[in-house]
Design a protein around this motif. Structure first.
Motif, PDB file in Angstrom:
ATOM      1  N   ALA A  70      -9.899  -3.999  -4.037  1.00  0.00           N
ATOM      2  CA  ALA A  70      -8.446  -3.783  -3.972  1.00  0.00           C
ATOM      3  C   ALA A  70      -8.030  -2.655  -4.918  1.00  0.00           C
ATOM      4  O   ALA A  70      -7.173  -1.830  -4.583  1.00  0.00           O
ATOM      5  N   TYR A  71      -8.670  -2.597  -6.080  1.00  0.00           N
ATOM      6  CA  TYR A  71      -8.365  -1.553  -7.068  1.00  0.00           C
ATOM      7  C   TYR A  71      -8.718  -0.182  -6.509  1.00  0.00           C
ATOM      8  O   TYR A  71      -7.928   0.765  -6.567  1.00  0.00           O
ATOM      9  N   TRP A  72      -9.926  -0.094  -5.930  1.00  0.00           N
ATOM     10  CA  TRP A  72     -10.407   1.190  -5.414  1.00  0.00           C
ATOM     11  C   TRP A  72      -9.548   1.663  -4.231  1.00  0.00           C
ATOM     12  O   TRP A  72      -9.220   2.849  -4.130  1.00  0.00           O
ATOM     13  N   VAL A  73      -9.189   0.705  -3.388  1.00  0.00           N
ATOM     14  CA  VAL A  73      -8.364   1.066  -2.226  1.00  0.00           C
ATOM     15  C   VAL A  73      -7.014   1.608  -2.710  1.00  0.00           C
ATOM     16  O   VAL A  73      -6.533   2.638  -2.245  1.00  0.00           O
ATOM     17  N   LEU A  77      -5.900   3.540   3.458  1.00  0.00           N
ATOM     18  CA  LEU A  77      -6.680   2.489   4.130  1.00  0.00           C
ATOM     19  C   LEU A  77      -6.127   1.080   3.876  1.00  0.00           C
ATOM     20  O   LEU A  77      -6.652   0.102   4.413  1.00  0.00           O
ATOM     21  N   ARG A  78      -5.102   0.992   3.043  1.00  0.00           N
ATOM     22  CA  ARG A  78      -4.578  -0.334   2.680  1.00  0.00           C
ATOM     23  C   ARG A  78      -4.188  -1.202   3.869  1.00  0.00           C
ATOM     24  O   ARG A  78      -4.593  -2.370   3.935  1.00  0.00           O
ATOM     25  N   PRO A  79      -3.465  -0.670   4.850  1.00  0.00           N
ATOM     26  CA  PRO A  79      -3.104  -1.523   5.999  1.00  0.00           C
ATOM     27  C   PRO A  79      -4.342  -2.055   6.730  1.00  0.00           C
ATOM     28  O   PRO A  79      -4.351  -3.222   7.146  1.00  0.00           O
ATOM     29  N   ILE A  80      -5.383  -1.228   6.831  1.00  0.00           N
ATOM     30  CA  ILE A  80      -6.597  -1.659   7.537  1.00  0.00           C
ATOM     31  C   ILE A  80      -7.298  -2.760   6.750  1.00  0.00           C
ATOM     32  O   ILE A  80      -7.711  -3.783   7.305  1.00  0.00           O
ATOM     33  N   SER A 128     -11.724 -17.701   1.854  1.00  0.00           N
ATOM     34  CA  SER A 128     -10.644 -17.602   0.857  1.00  0.00           C
ATOM     35  C   SER A 128     -10.127 -16.168   0.707  1.00  0.00           C
ATOM     36  O   SER A 128      -9.194 -15.918  -0.066  1.00  0.00           O
ATOM     37  N   MET A 129     -10.737 -15.247   1.473  1.00  0.00           N
ATOM     38  CA  MET A 129     -10.373 -13.824   1.344  1.00  0.00           C
ATOM     39  C   MET A 129      -8.871 -13.554   1.526  1.00  0.00           C
ATOM     40  O   MET A 129      -8.289 -12.796   0.735  1.00  0.00           O
ATOM     41  N   PRO A 130      -8.207 -14.124   2.529  1.00  0.00           N
ATOM     42  CA  PRO A 130      -6.792 -13.797   2.700  1.00  0.00           C
ATOM     43  C   PRO A 130      -5.969 -14.119   1.452  1.00  0.00           C
ATOM     44  O   PRO A 130      -5.047 -13.390   1.107  1.00  0.00           O
ATOM     45  N   TYR A 131      -6.321 -15.219   0.779  1.00  0.00           N
ATOM     46  CA  TYR A 131      -5.553 -15.635  -0.402  1.00  0.00           C
ATOM     47  C   TYR A 131      -5.943 -14.803  -1.616  1.00  0.00           C
ATOM     48  O   TYR A 131      -5.102 -14.322  -2.359  1.00  0.00           O
ATOM     49  N   MET A 132      -7.245 -14.649  -1.808  1.00  0.00           N
ATOM     50  CA  MET A 132      -7.749 -13.957  -2.999  1.00  0.00           C
ATOM     51  C   MET A 132      -7.367 -12.472  -2.951  1.00  0.00           C
ATOM     52  O   MET A 132      -6.819 -11.940  -3.918  1.00  0.00           O
ATOM     53  N   TYR A 133      -7.659 -11.835  -1.822  1.00  0.00           N
ATOM     54  CA  TYR A 133      -7.420 -10.388  -1.731  1.00  0.00           C
ATOM     55  C   TYR A 133      -5.934 -10.078  -1.874  1.00  0.00           C
ATOM     56  O   TYR A 133      -5.543  -9.194  -2.622  1.00  0.00           O
ATOM     57  N   ARG A 134      -5.128 -10.836  -1.165  1.00  0.00           N
ATOM     58  CA  ARG A 134      -3.697 -10.538  -1.179  1.00  0.00           C
ATOM     59  C   ARG A 134      -3.080 -10.846  -2.540  1.00  0.00           C
ATOM     60  O   ARG A 134      -2.169 -10.150  -2.994  1.00  0.00           O
ATOM     61  N   ALA A 135      -3.562 -11.893  -3.181  1.00  0.00           N
ATOM     62  CA  ALA A 135      -3.046 -12.203  -4.527  1.00  0.00           C
ATOM     63  C   ALA A 135      -3.377 -11.049  -5.484  1.00  0.00           C
ATOM     64  O   ALA A 135      -2.519 -10.597  -6.250  1.00  0.00           O
ATOM     65  N   ILE A 136      -4.609 -10.565  -5.412  1.00  0.00           N
ATOM     66  CA  ILE A 136      -5.024  -9.468  -6.296  1.00  0.00           C
ATOM     67  C   ILE A 136      -4.245  -8.200  -5.966  1.00  0.00           C
ATOM     68  O   ILE A 136      -3.759  -7.498  -6.863  1.00  0.00           O
ATOM     69  N   ASP A 137      -4.088  -7.933  -4.670  1.00  0.00           N
ATOM     70  CA  ASP A 137      -3.368  -6.735  -4.251  1.00  0.00           C
ATOM     71  C   ASP A 137      -1.914  -6.779  -4.733  1.00  0.00           C
ATOM     72  O   ASP A 137      -1.364  -5.771  -5.175  1.00  0.00           O
TER      73      ASP A 137
END
Lengths: 353, 259
Positions: free
Chosen positions: B79-82, B89-92, B138-147
């Motif tokens: 998420a940091y790199w994106v 590429l964020r929407p993708i 858990s990716m949808p929760y983890m990634y979006r929380a971090i983002d």
């Protein structure tokens, strides 16, 4: 002795050139400002010195070492950002000591340097505060101290005063200049505020559309602008279309009114169309003795600006602004009155088209 | 606010509370009826006395912790790199992070079994595959929380400030980025914890001890204990959320106060 050199530096983004053939030598301890409107390439140039952007062409050297391809963390360059960029999770002291910790300096050396920096920015009592507990001006002073703590070879300041209110901006710019002089550090300052650049710099680089328009001292840039852009961008300027009457004497005609220019127009022919420019403060009301460049005018408007009174006069069909110092004991002319105004031959600039 | 507005606000709040809490209350009341005619904690006693309860529960806690760690290792740098280097590429990436919502867990687990049950990728029996699977779930929760956490800080300027002070990528991530998105990471971590604790399909089909299949088994064989297990699971999840709220509150004041 040249300290920082940018040679033929250019930067392109997907075919668009944002900086073109930028050449500049900066002496050690010099304070140089990059001045220009938004999108002129000044921040991109600064970022190429910092290493955040790699030039598409040209070289950047610092103390005769080519740093063009070095990573930002391998250049000994300090940077102050517009948005302060203090680390929110760290105290003021930890922020200032961050770079020293990365260099693995001893805790006692870090403590000593942090105290020194806090004293430099007059925030000795704020070492244990977090950034959110400070005002904008204080945060930017901490950012300055943090950038200086590492003893960088060059200090880069990217519009550091833009987010501050007017009064703090003026006091902080004086503080930045004073600290820079005290430490003798080379500084590059990016701004779009001409007053800021004029007040703080040893030299100003005026930029427009990715190119250098003029490099000079504030005095040179203001009083002797090389190009029409510089004349218009730096300070207020009256411009008008005119025609060459006598190329040898520098005699010009504007709406049938004659002006003489000290610059001369020898490289032009009689009847050539040109542009003349006169700064508002170079105009004045004509005295009895004055003979050259005395023209009739009508007072159109008077605006009180505090220390200065701006009087708009109409000469022929052209309106000019005339600035005079505010004097409460001097009577101002009435709107609609006819007055003779004048300016020196040296005040009449002939601009390149 | 007008009196009518306040009445309506309270009415909707009470309806909402009843909607969420009545089934829970019913489950709780039911879990207390293990002994006929009286309310008791017998079903809870039975549950704690069952060695499979502790085994499955502790296994799930371990899977959850490993899932959280793997999630942090993968999603924070991503998420940091994106955000820093390829914001276009964020929407993708966001869309990709939602895949677990679209693909049913049963389809996903059969995909895993099919892919990883032949050499050279014969890892279907490895606990690592279960953890990797949970990480994807858990990716949808983890990634979006971090983002979301990264959105709250000026990633680019903080990174550049650290770089200009001599920091490398490791220092920037661990000293600057991680501490400033701590609450977001915690939020993602607790959500992941709750997901893993209640997950059934992956553990069941990958044949690993876990709390989800244990509750499933209880439902088939017992009456009151599954209700008790559900209440325990709820209590733990809420405890996790409570910790998040407490930790988050202090940090939020600090970030907001800066402006």
């Amino acid at each position: 002795m040249t300290h920082l050199t940018l040679s033929n530096v250019s930067k392109q983004y997907s075919g668009t050139t944002v900086v073109k053939d930028f050449d500049l030598d900066v002496k050690k301890g010099e304070f140089v400002s990059f001045l220009g409107p938004s999108g002129c390439g000044k921040t991109t140039t600064l970022r190429m010195i910092a290493g955040f952007e790699i030039p598409s062409a040209g070289r950047v050297t610092l103390d005769d070492v080519d740093i063009t391809d070095k990573l930002p963390n391998q250049r000994n360059v300090g940077m102050v950002f517009q948005a302060y960029a203090l680390f929110p999770n760290m105290t003021v002291a930890q922020n200032i000591g961050f770079g020293l910790r990365i260099r693995k300096e001893s805790e006692s050396a870090i403590k000593e340097r942090v105290s020194e920096m806090l004293a430099l920015i007059n925030l000795e009592e704020k070492g244990n505060s977090y950034p959110f507990q400070l005002s904008g001006g204080q945060q930017q002073r901490v950012a300055l101290a943090r950038a200086l703590a590492n003893r960088p070879q060059v200090l880069l300041l990217d519009e550091p005063l833009s987010a501050l209110d007017a009064k703090i901006r003026v006091s902080l710019r004086a503080e930045i200049r004073s600290i820079q002089k005290k430490l003798g550090i080379t500084a590059i300052f990016v701004t779009h505020d001409q007053e800021e650049a004029l007040s703080i710099s040893d030299r100003i680089v005026v930029m427009y559309e990715g190119k250098i328009e003029q490099v000079g001292t504030p005095f040179e840039v203001y009083n002797f602008p090389n190009t029409r852009f510089v004349a218009n961008f730096v300070g207020s300027l009256n411009t008008a279309d005119a025609e060459v009457v006598d190329p040898v004497k520098g005699l010009l005609s504007m709406d049938g009114f004659h002006f003489e220019s000290a610059e001369g127009t020898k490289d032009r022919k009689k009847g050539d169309k040109i542009k003349i420019a006169i700064r508002p403060e170079r105009f004045g009301f004509a005295s009895e003795q004055k003979k050259a460049n005395v023209v009739d005018s009508t007072i159109e408007n008077i605006t009180f600006l505090g220390s200065v009174v701006r009087i708009q006069v109409k000469i022929g069909n052209t309106k000019f602004n005339m600035d005079t110092f505010n004097n409460p004991f001097l009577e101002l002319p009435k709107i609609g009155a006819m007055e003779q105004v004048t300016c020196s031959r040296e005040a009449v600039l002939v601009l390149d088209e | 606010m007008k009196r009518g507005g306040i009445v309506w606000s309270w009415l909707w709040m009470i309806v909402g509370i009843l909607y969420f809490f009545l089934p829970l209350l019913a489950t709780f009341m039911f879990s207390l009826k293990a002994i006929k005619g009286i309310y008791s904690f017998k079903s809870y006693e039975n549950l704690f006395a069952d060695p499979k309860f502790l085994t499955s529960f502790s296994s799930s806690v371990i899977w959850a912790i490993l899932t959280i760690l793997l999630g942090i290792i993968i999603f924070v740098p991503t998420a940091y790199w994106v955000r820093l280097k390829v914001p276009q590429l964020r929407p993708i990436v966001e869309l990709l992070s939602l895949i677990p919502f679209v693909v049913p867990a049963i389809v996903y687990v059969f995909g895993l079994v099919r892919t990883y049950s032949h050499p050279p990728l014969l890892i279907v029996n490895s606990p690592g595959l279960l953890v990797a699977g949970y990480t994807v779930l858990s990716m949808p929760y983890m990634y979006r929380a971090i983002d979301t956490g990264l959105r709250a800080i000026d990633v680019q300027t903080l990174t550049e400030a650290a770089q200009s002070l001599g920091a490398g990528w490791g220092t920037i991530l661990f000293k600057v980025i991680f501490p400033n998105i701590r609450v977001a990471i915690l939020s993602g971590a607790f959500l992941s914890f709750a997901i893993v604790l209640g997950e059934y399909t992956l553990a069941q089909y990958l044949a690993k001890p876990a709390f989800g299949p244990y509750i499933g088994l209880l439902i088939q064989n017992k009456a009151y204990e599954p209700a008790a297990a559900t209440i325990i699971s709820f209590a733990l999840t809420w405890a996790a959320m409570g910790i998040l709220e407490l930790v988050g509150r202090g940090k939020q004041v600090q970030l907001v106060g800066g402006h």
